[in-house]
Design an enzyme around this catalytic site. Sequence first.
Site, short mmCIF file in Angstrom:
data_model
loop_
_atom_site.label_atom_id
_atom_site.label_comp_id
_atom_site.label_asym_id
_atom_site.label_seq_id
_atom_site.Cartn_x
_atom_site.Cartn_y
_atom_site.Cartn_z
N GLU A 1 -6.85 4.27 7.86
CA GLU A 1 -6.70 5.70 7.56
C GLU A 1 -7.97 6.24 6.88
OE1 GLU A 1 -2.89 5.33 5.62
OE2 GLU A 1 -2.03 4.80 7.56
N SER B 1 3.57 -2.41 10.43
CA SER B 1 5.02 -2.40 10.67
C SER B 1 5.70 -3.73 10.31
CB SER B 1 5.32 -2.02 12.12
OG SER B 1 4.90 -0.69 12.36
N GLU C 1 -5.12 -5.40 10.69
CA GLU C 1 -4.13 -4.34 10.88
C GLU C 1 -4.44 -3.58 12.17
OE1 GLU C 1 -2.18 -3.10 6.99
OE2 GLU C 1 -4.01 -1.94 7.13
N ASN D 1 0.87 -1.18 0.00
CA ASN D 1 0.00 0.00 0.00
C ASN D 1 0.91 1.23 0.00
OD1 ASN D 1 -1.83 2.02 0.51
ND2 ASN D 1 -2.32 1.36 2.60
N GLY E 1 2.60 1.95 10.83
CA GLY E 1 3.57 3.04 10.68
C GLY E 1 4.29 3.42 11.97
N HIS F 1 -9.43 0.62 4.98
CA HIS F 1 -8.15 0.87 5.66
C HIS F 1 -8.38 1.81 6.84
CE1 HIS F 1 -4.08 2.27 6.44
NE2 HIS F 1 -3.66 1.18 5.82
N LYS G 1 0.06 4.22 -0.29
CA LYS G 1 -0.63 5.38 0.29
C LYS G 1 -0.42 6.61 -0.62
CE LYS G 1 0.13 3.30 4.76
NZ LYS G 1 0.07 3.45 6.21
C1 PEP Z 1 -0.69 -0.07 6.17
O1 PEP Z 1 -0.86 1.15 6.11
O2 PEP Z 1 -1.53 -0.83 5.67
C2 PEP Z 1 0.49 -0.55 6.87
C3 PEP Z 1 0.49 -1.79 7.26
O3 PEP Z 1 1.50 0.36 7.08
P1 PEP Z 1 2.95 0.05 7.71
O4 PEP Z 1 3.46 -1.22 7.07
O5 PEP Z 1 3.77 1.24 7.36
O6 PEP Z 1 2.74 -0.13 9.18
#
Ligand code: PEP
Length: 251
Positions: free
Chosen positions: A97, A211, A165, A10, A171, A95, A12
């Site tokens: 976000e 992460s 997630e 992703n 992040g 997601h 983003k």
């Molecule tokens: C995500 O935004 O779906 C995600 C898993 O981000 P990160 O790997 O940066 O934690």
Amino acid sequence: MSRTPIVAGNWKMNMHRNDGEALAAAVSAGADGLGCSVVLCPPAILISVVVGAVGERRIGVGGQDCHPNATGAHTGDISAGMLADARCGWVIVGHSERRTDHGETDAQVEVKASAALSAGLIAIVCVGETEAERDAGDADAVVERQVRGSLPDGASADTVVVAYEPVWAIGTGRTPTTDDIAAMHAHIRSILSDCLGGDAAAATRILYGGSVKPGNAEEIMALDGVDGALVGGASLKSDDFLAICRAASSR
Ligand code: PEP
């Protein structure tokens, strides 16, 4: 039940034309011959660039969101049909976000996922608790509500992927313990079994996201019930992303 793992990147709101094209080309070349499905989800404006860079290689391209409607007066949105027309095969919905920044509810995620299926896309449906919800002991209940509320009618192992997630792990460089990840994946699979039936639940891919990096990918990908990863930050560097793809392939 053997489930082909999926590693989805992703991007983003990152990358411009040149670096996005180079990243997609490097990932698609490096992913050749791996035993997992690899999917890149760039910003919508770069989808055609990524599709071009990937060429005929067997790597998927997806959107990061879609509107529930097929057409209409929805300034700034794109429909699932437009993604399919742009040669996407996948779309991320729900997601955290989007849930946080745009106030998306489970019901809205469900209609987006439903639109994705109608357009022939595979929906990657994201769920996950906040840190406060986990601290309060509510993680299982929150994720159950999200899974039940976000799954579209007609969902099957071929049309829907669930991404667990935890919001506090996205992040941040923090991850749940491997026991907590395995337990939540088992919890999600038992909810899927109730919603879709045992056979479909056993065949549905459940990804972990939050992460995931080259340094922890092997340990997380080896967990029972983890069928790949949804990757944010580490998907922006081809070496890091491909290391995660290799970890998922060798599980
Ligand atoms: C995500 O935004 O779906 C995600 C898993 O981000 P990160 O790997 O940066 O934690």
